[in-house]
Design a protein around this motif. Structure first.
Motif, mmCIF file in Angstrom:
data_model
loop_
_atom_site.group_PDB
_atom_site.id
_atom_site.type_symbol
_atom_site.label_atom_id
_atom_site.label_comp_id
_atom_site.label_asym_id
_atom_site.label_seq_id
_atom_site.Cartn_x
_atom_site.Cartn_y
_atom_site.Cartn_z
ATOM 1 N N SER B 6 0.837 -1.201 0.000
ATOM 2 C CA SER B 6 0.000 0.000 0.000
ATOM 3 C C SER B 6 0.872 1.251 0.000
ATOM 4 O O SER B 6 0.648 2.190 -0.756
ATOM 5 C CB SER B 6 -0.885 0.057 1.247
ATOM 6 O OG SER B 6 -1.521 -1.147 1.472
ATOM 7 N N GLN B 7 1.881 1.201 0.879
ATOM 8 C CA GLN B 7 2.757 2.357 1.019
ATOM 9 C C GLN B 7 3.422 2.706 -0.305
ATOM 10 O O GLN B 7 3.470 3.853 -0.708
ATOM 11 C CB GLN B 7 3.840 1.972 2.013
ATOM 12 C CG GLN B 7 4.087 2.989 3.066
ATOM 13 C CD GLN B 7 5.024 2.394 4.100
ATOM 14 O OE1 GLN B 7 5.143 1.181 4.243
ATOM 15 N NE2 GLN B 7 5.700 3.253 4.813
ATOM 16 N N ARG B 8 3.926 1.656 -0.976
ATOM 17 C CA ARG B 8 4.607 1.909 -2.247
ATOM 18 C C ARG B 8 3.631 2.393 -3.308
ATOM 19 O O ARG B 8 3.983 3.225 -4.135
ATOM 20 C CB ARG B 8 5.249 0.634 -2.752
ATOM 21 C CG ARG B 8 6.333 0.217 -1.835
ATOM 22 C CD ARG B 8 7.338 -0.540 -2.610
ATOM 23 N NE ARG B 8 8.117 -1.333 -1.688
ATOM 24 C CZ ARG B 8 9.062 -2.149 -2.087
ATOM 25 N NH1 ARG B 8 9.296 -2.289 -3.372
ATOM 26 N NH2 ARG B 8 9.742 -2.820 -1.215
ATOM 27 N N ASN B 9 2.420 1.819 -3.296
ATOM 28 C CA ASN B 9 1.432 2.271 -4.269
ATOM 29 C C ASN B 9 1.160 3.745 -4.101
ATOM 30 O O ASN B 9 1.088 4.487 -5.069
ATOM 31 C CB ASN B 9 0.112 1.516 -4.078
ATOM 32 C CG ASN B 9 0.171 0.151 -4.715
ATOM 33 O OD1 ASN B 9 0.981 -0.076 -5.607
ATOM 34 N ND2 ASN B 9 -0.670 -0.742 -4.255
ATOM 35 N N VAL B 10 1.005 4.163 -2.841
ATOM 36 C CA VAL B 10 0.714 5.569 -2.595
ATOM 37 C C VAL B 10 1.880 6.423 -3.061
ATOM 38 O O VAL B 10 1.707 7.456 -3.690
ATOM 39 C CB VAL B 10 0.401 5.827 -1.106
ATOM 40 C CG1 VAL B 10 0.242 7.310 -0.848
ATOM 41 C CG2 VAL B 10 -0.857 5.088 -0.704
ATOM 42 N N ARG B 11 3.101 5.953 -2.774
ATOM 43 C CA ARG B 11 4.253 6.754 -3.150
ATOM 44 C C ARG B 11 4.353 6.869 -4.680
ATOM 45 O O ARG B 11 4.613 7.923 -5.218
ATOM 46 C CB ARG B 11 5.537 6.169 -2.587
ATOM 47 C CG ARG B 11 6.600 7.240 -2.474
ATOM 48 C CD ARG B 11 7.904 6.701 -1.926
ATOM 49 N NE ARG B 11 7.737 5.880 -0.750
ATOM 50 C CZ ARG B 11 8.624 4.935 -0.416
ATOM 51 N NH1 ARG B 11 9.668 4.694 -1.169
ATOM 52 N NH2 ARG B 11 8.430 4.220 0.665
ATOM 53 N N ARG B 12 4.131 5.739 -5.364
ATOM 54 C CA ARG B 12 4.305 5.770 -6.809
ATOM 55 C C ARG B 12 3.133 6.456 -7.508
ATOM 56 O O ARG B 12 3.307 7.254 -8.402
ATOM 57 C CB ARG B 12 4.452 4.359 -7.359
ATOM 58 C CG ARG B 12 4.711 4.414 -8.838
ATOM 59 C CD ARG B 12 5.079 3.103 -9.405
ATOM 60 N NE ARG B 12 5.085 3.256 -10.852
ATOM 61 C CZ ARG B 12 3.988 3.260 -11.581
ATOM 62 N NH1 ARG B 12 2.824 3.136 -11.002
ATOM 63 N NH2 ARG B 12 4.081 3.412 -12.880
ATOM 64 N N MET B 112 -5.125 -4.241 1.096
ATOM 65 C CA MET B 112 -4.186 -3.323 0.449
ATOM 66 C C MET B 112 -4.828 -1.958 0.251
ATOM 67 O O MET B 112 -4.227 -0.930 0.561
ATOM 68 C CB MET B 112 -3.737 -3.887 -0.897
ATOM 69 C CG MET B 112 -2.742 -2.989 -1.603
ATOM 70 S SD MET B 112 -2.377 -3.542 -3.274
ATOM 71 C CE MET B 112 -3.807 -2.970 -4.147
ATOM 72 N N VAL B 113 -6.067 -1.943 -0.241
ATOM 73 C CA VAL B 113 -6.730 -0.662 -0.486
ATOM 74 C C VAL B 113 -6.988 0.065 0.845
ATOM 75 O O VAL B 113 -6.759 1.271 0.968
ATOM 76 C CB VAL B 113 -8.046 -0.852 -1.264
ATOM 77 C CG1 VAL B 113 -8.791 0.467 -1.398
ATOM 78 C CG2 VAL B 113 -7.759 -1.421 -2.637
ATOM 79 N N LEU B 114 -7.409 -0.695 1.864
ATOM 80 C CA LEU B 114 -7.615 -0.062 3.171
ATOM 81 C C LEU B 114 -6.286 0.462 3.709
ATOM 82 O O LEU B 114 -6.229 1.522 4.336
ATOM 83 C CB LEU B 114 -8.233 -1.065 4.152
ATOM 84 C CG LEU B 114 -9.715 -1.364 3.911
ATOM 85 C CD1 LEU B 114 -10.222 -2.384 4.900
ATOM 86 C CD2 LEU B 114 -10.554 -0.098 3.992
ATOM 87 N N VAL B 119 -2.505 4.945 4.971
ATOM 88 C CA VAL B 119 -1.319 5.757 4.697
ATOM 89 C C VAL B 119 -1.734 7.201 4.417
ATOM 90 O O VAL B 119 -1.207 8.150 5.013
ATOM 91 C CB VAL B 119 -0.544 5.178 3.488
ATOM 92 C CG1 VAL B 119 0.576 6.122 3.074
ATOM 93 C CG2 VAL B 119 0.016 3.805 3.822
ATOM 94 N N VAL B 120 -2.722 7.347 3.525
ATOM 95 C CA VAL B 120 -3.183 8.691 3.182
ATOM 96 C C VAL B 120 -3.774 9.373 4.419
ATOM 97 O O VAL B 120 -3.506 10.547 4.696
ATOM 98 C CB VAL B 120 -4.233 8.641 2.052
ATOM 99 C CG1 VAL B 120 -4.837 10.016 1.807
ATOM 100 C CG2 VAL B 120 -3.611 8.125 0.772
ATOM 101 N N GLY B 121 -4.552 8.605 5.195
ATOM 102 C CA GLY B 121 -5.201 9.163 6.378
ATOM 103 C C GLY B 121 -4.189 9.672 7.397
ATOM 104 O O GLY B 121 -4.343 10.764 7.945
#
Lengths: 256, 638
Positions: B6-12, B112-114, B119-121
């Motif tokens: 999740s973290q990497r998805n958000v970063r990328r 993963m989506v949660l 991460v965003v939250g």
């Protein structure tokens, strides 16, 4: 996430004898234009440690066959057994477990996760299965496909051939019994394509894997032990030990 | 494992999450700010001398307003996180399918989506708290400057408010992402093998049920409650549009493609319009995600603006219908009062005595302003009449209440209400009459003039004056103008017009406070989704170029698509606005002959313009860059 259970190991033991059995499968899609019969009764057993190419004109049902065999699509009728397990009886989670423990996939578009490095892409199936793969395990598989040095690169920093080899490494990392490949060389030039095919060939010869490959390229098909021909959703031929020219001749016969 | 992914998805894919982040960050900032202020005001209230009732009332109002503002922003934040997350999931169907293919279970994908929302939250909460804390002194000062907060309220320690705000922020992110996560879990592995994303316009049973329930509930509330007064109407105007918006978004994948078809009827000769229409109809969920923030803000802002204007119309209508006195003096000092009373040519000089009274309810005391009136004078000058009961009975220990208060407090005719005056006297007052609301003319609680005078009532600064028979109002105004020291005498019409302007000015201020932050979110969310939409469609743009479209044509296509999405959303927003506005207006105007109809065209038009321009610009801006980078020649060579 659970580690492999006793049941899964039982599946593994049986897989060796009967990798993939298709028993009278049909697949019908309904669309606005009416019903489309993608498969009309296909029965075939993919022998253990064999390399089979599936060929046929466009729309002959090659990809549907592959997807049904891998449990990605459910046949309208007929049975698919993988490693002795009837796929019809499995839930979505059960199918996922079976796939990640016994199958590997390679596709024309390499389908790597863009956010992850080559190393992490390869390690992903094991991680998803709840294992913590050692660095060396993954490096070994990457070395097997000749990419040991490029493990830290992201897909966007790799060439097409390299990306395809990463996806083969990913397919091999969980030590599957069968690898499904859909036009694996479709997007590659001749010499990179040859490397990929040799790689698939050697997994069959040295590791006893079963490979099922959909292709339209007679040269690619010539790397296989046998070639299964499909037309209009039915099996119309099976060539064993043929070379590229014979396969091409058979294909042009079909396409006429 | 999934959290790291999740973290990497958000970063990328940070651009996919930027909208959620900014909306959530601002939401948390606003919440932290509100809670810090409420905390501070509460701490300050405890130190205030209980006899300073005006100050205490002002502080109470301030806290109530901050509550409404944060509640409203909370709704918009959840809504925007939900729509941007569902967009982010939709845009990554292939990637999610791939994860499923290599062995992720549906549960893992959901986690993963949660995880992404977590991460965003967390990031948004940290940034939002810092922003809210930094802004709080400035906002407190600003509120003081506008007369909404007293001077010298010390700021409380921000730690607890920050904990509360970030807790809410993270929960909002989680809640917003839940639907998207469940949908992500449904993506089939085979999705990884499809070149083109395809969607069906079908929606799940639950989604359909929720949608229908929200719409039915909204209509039932509007028709059933029959709000006869502006207070209740405002409560409905604040909450009903949200329900309608949720309902429409749930049913969006069914409804919106049909509306797109309807709007492009007759325009299909133009190839770009036809293509835009087909693109939108083929992806009903995507189109709904794009349209929903526009729908939300236009429906909510439109309904609130129109309803407030109608409430002001109602006030105006009631005032004109009831007011009998042709002359009104405002800003009068006690000396002016004597001047008015002593004039020979005045028949009726009506003035209320204002007194603070605490009403006892369930062991608590609520401070309210009571007005001491002489029922005969009030009837002659202000048209004060009983709806139920008799105003003649307003003598001795008695009181009368306005209709809205009767509803709000649950006080009925004949009840005896315990009260406490400012001088400490306690007694029970019998409710002898219920009167119509007339906010400009009288207080919502009335009591006998003599009783108010005995317990510290102060004359209000407004006098309603009826000249003696034979005297003209104009002459009286002129004469009074000469004699009065502080007060200003004017004809009744002018006074009513002034009140109307005051009401509308107040409304503008509250609209600005309530809608300002939410509009900001909405604008960000709209821009973000449209921007993402265009960036995700690189391949499609190139393909369109390859079949012979010029760069200019592709850009026009993008603008037409964005314009169509906005137009569909605005149509639904307009329907909501008209429905809420007219259903609230009907019961209010009942029984009044002459209520003006004021439609704030300028405010409504500016919403429409903003909702059209922002998406079109946001959609075409990245298209320009994407097209330059991806020329057909490049696409052809791979």
């Amino acid at each position: 996430m659970k580690l492999r259970s006793r049941d899964d190991q039982d599946i593994s033991a049986r897989t060796i004898d009967h990798p993939v059995i298709l028993d009278g499968i049909t697949r019908t899609y309904s669309s606005k234009a009416g019903k489309v019969h993608a498969l009309r009764g296909v029965t075939h057993t993919f022998a253990p440690s064999s390399f089979t190419a599936v060929m046929g004109p466009s729309g002959s049902g090659k990809s549907t066959l592959l997807q049904c065999a891998a449990g990605l699509d459910r046949p309208t009728s007929g049975r698919v057994r993988v490693g002795g397990v009837d796929l019809a009886g499995l839930s979505e989670v059960g199918l996922t477990r079976l796939r990640r423990d016994t199958m590997g996939f390679v596709f024309q578009s390499y389908n790597l996760l863009p956010a992850l490095t080559a190393h992490d892409n390869v390690a992903l199936p094991l991680r998803l299965a709840g294992a913590a793969p050692g660095r060396s395990t993954v490096r070994q598989v990457l070395a097997r496909v000749g990419l040991a040095e490029l493990h830290h690169r992201r897909p966007s920093e790799l060439s097409g051939g390299q990306q395809q080899r990463v996806s083969i490494a990913r397919a091999l990392v969980s030590r599957p019994h069968v690898v499904f490949a859909d036009e694996p060389t479709g997007a590659l030039d001749r010499s990179t394509g040859r490397q990929v095919l040799e790689l698939l060939r050697s997994t069959v010869d040295t590791e006893g894997l079963t490979v099922v490959m959909v292709t339209h390229d007679p040269v690619a098909a010539s790397y296989a032990d046998s070639v299964l021909f499909l037309e209009d959703g039915q099996v119309v031929g099976n060539l064993v030990g043929a070379d590229g020219a014979q396969i091409a001749a058979h294909m042009s016969e079909l396409e006429r | 494992m999934m959290l790291r992914l999740s973290q990497r998805n958000v970063r990328r894919n940070w651009t996919l999450f930027a909208g959620s982040f900014v909306a959530l960050g601002l939401g948390v900032a606003l919440l932290a700010l509100s809670v810090i202020l409420i905390w501070s005001v509460q701490a300050y209230t405890a130190t205030v001398d209980p006899s300073e009732t005006d100050l205490l009332l002002a502080l109470d109002d301030l806290m109530a307003m901050l509550g409404v503002v944060s509640g409203f922003s909370g709704f918009m934040a959840i809504f925007i996180v939900a729509s941007t997350f569902s967009f982010a999931v939709n845009a990554r169907q292939r990637e999610i399918g791939l994860l499923r293919l290599v062995g992720a279970t549906p549960k893992q994908v959901r986690r993963m989506v949660l995880g992404e929302s977590l991460v965003v939250g967390v990031l948004a909460s940290v940034a939002g708290c810092a922003l809210g804390w930094l802004l709080s002194p400035a906002v407190l000062w600003g509120l003081h400057r506008r007369g909404l907060a007293p001077d010298a309220v010390p700021l409380a320690a921000p730690w607890w408010p920050m904990v509360i705000a970030s807790g809410i922020g993270i929960s909002v992110a989680f809640l917003g992402a839940r639907v998207a996560a469940r949908r992500a879990a449904k993506v089939a592995p085979v999705q990884a093998l499809r070149e083109a994303d395809a969607e069906r316009g079908r929606i799940g049973v639950w989604r359909a049920l929720v949608g229908v329930a929200c719409l039915a509930g909204a209509v039932t509330m509007l028709v059933g409650v029959r709000a006869g007064n502006p207070e209740l109407a405002m409560v409905l105007a604040l909450f009903v549009p949200e329900m309608i918006v949720i309902g429409l978004v749930c049913l969006g994948p069914l409804l919106i493609p049909q509306l797109v078809r309807l709007l492009t009827l007759g325009l299909r000769g133009n190839v770009l319009v036809a293509l835009a229409r087909d693109n939108l109809v083929a992806m009903p969920r995507r189109t709904t995600s794009l349209a929903s923030p526009i729908l939300a803000i236009s429906a909510i802002a439109g309904s609130l603006i129109l309803s407030l204007s109608f409430a002001a119309d109602w006030d105006n209508g009631v005032t004109r219908q009831q007011l009998e006195a042709p002359v009104v003096v405002s800003g009068a000092s006690p000396a002016d009062g004597d001047t008015i009373r002593q004039r020979g040519n005045v028949a009726v000089a009506d003035n209320g005595l204002l007194v603070q009274v605490a009403i006892g309810r369930d062991g608590e005391w609520d401070d309210e302003t009571f007005e001491g009136v002489d029922p005969t004078l009030a009837a002659d000058a202000r048209g004060t009449r009983a709806r139920k009961g008799q105003l003649d009975g307003l003598t001795g220990r008695s009181m009368a209440i306005a209709r809205s208060v009767a509803w709000d407090y649950g006080i009925r005719l004949g009840d005896t209400v315990p009260v406490r005056f400012e001088d400490g006297t306690r007694m029970r007052l019998t409710v002898v009459a219920e009167v119509e609301d007339a906010n400009n003319l009288q207080a919502t609680f009335l009591l006998p003039h003599t009783l108010a005078a005995r317990h510290g009532g102060e004359p209000s600064d407004t006098w309603f004056v009826v000249p003696s028979p034979g005297n003209r109002a104009g002459t009286l105004v002129d004469e009074l103008s000469e004699d009065l020291t502080d007060g200003v005498a004017m004809p009744a019409d002018q006074w009513v017009a002034d009140r109307d302007r005051d009401t509308r000015d107040d409304n503008t201020l509250s609209l600005f406070l309530v809608l300002g932050p939410s509009s900001l979110y909405a604008a960000i969310a709209i821009a973000n989704t449209l921007l993402m939409g265009s960036m995700q469609r690189r391949h499609e743009f190139v393909a369109t170029r390859l079949v012979g479209a010029t760069e200019h044509q592709v850009r026009r296509l993008v603008v037409i698509e964005a314009g169509l999405v906005a137009a569909v959303a605005l149509v639904l927003g307009a329907v909501t606005t008209v429905m809420v506005g007219s259903l609230l207006r009907m019961p209010m105007t009942e029984g009044l002959d002459d209520v003006p109809l004021t439609i704030p065209w300028l405010s409504l038009a500016s919403i429409v313009v903003a909702c059209l321009v922002i998406p079109m610009v946001a959609a075409v801006a990245p298209a320009r860059a994407v097209l330059k980078e991806a020329s057909p020649a490049r696409a052809a060579t791979g």
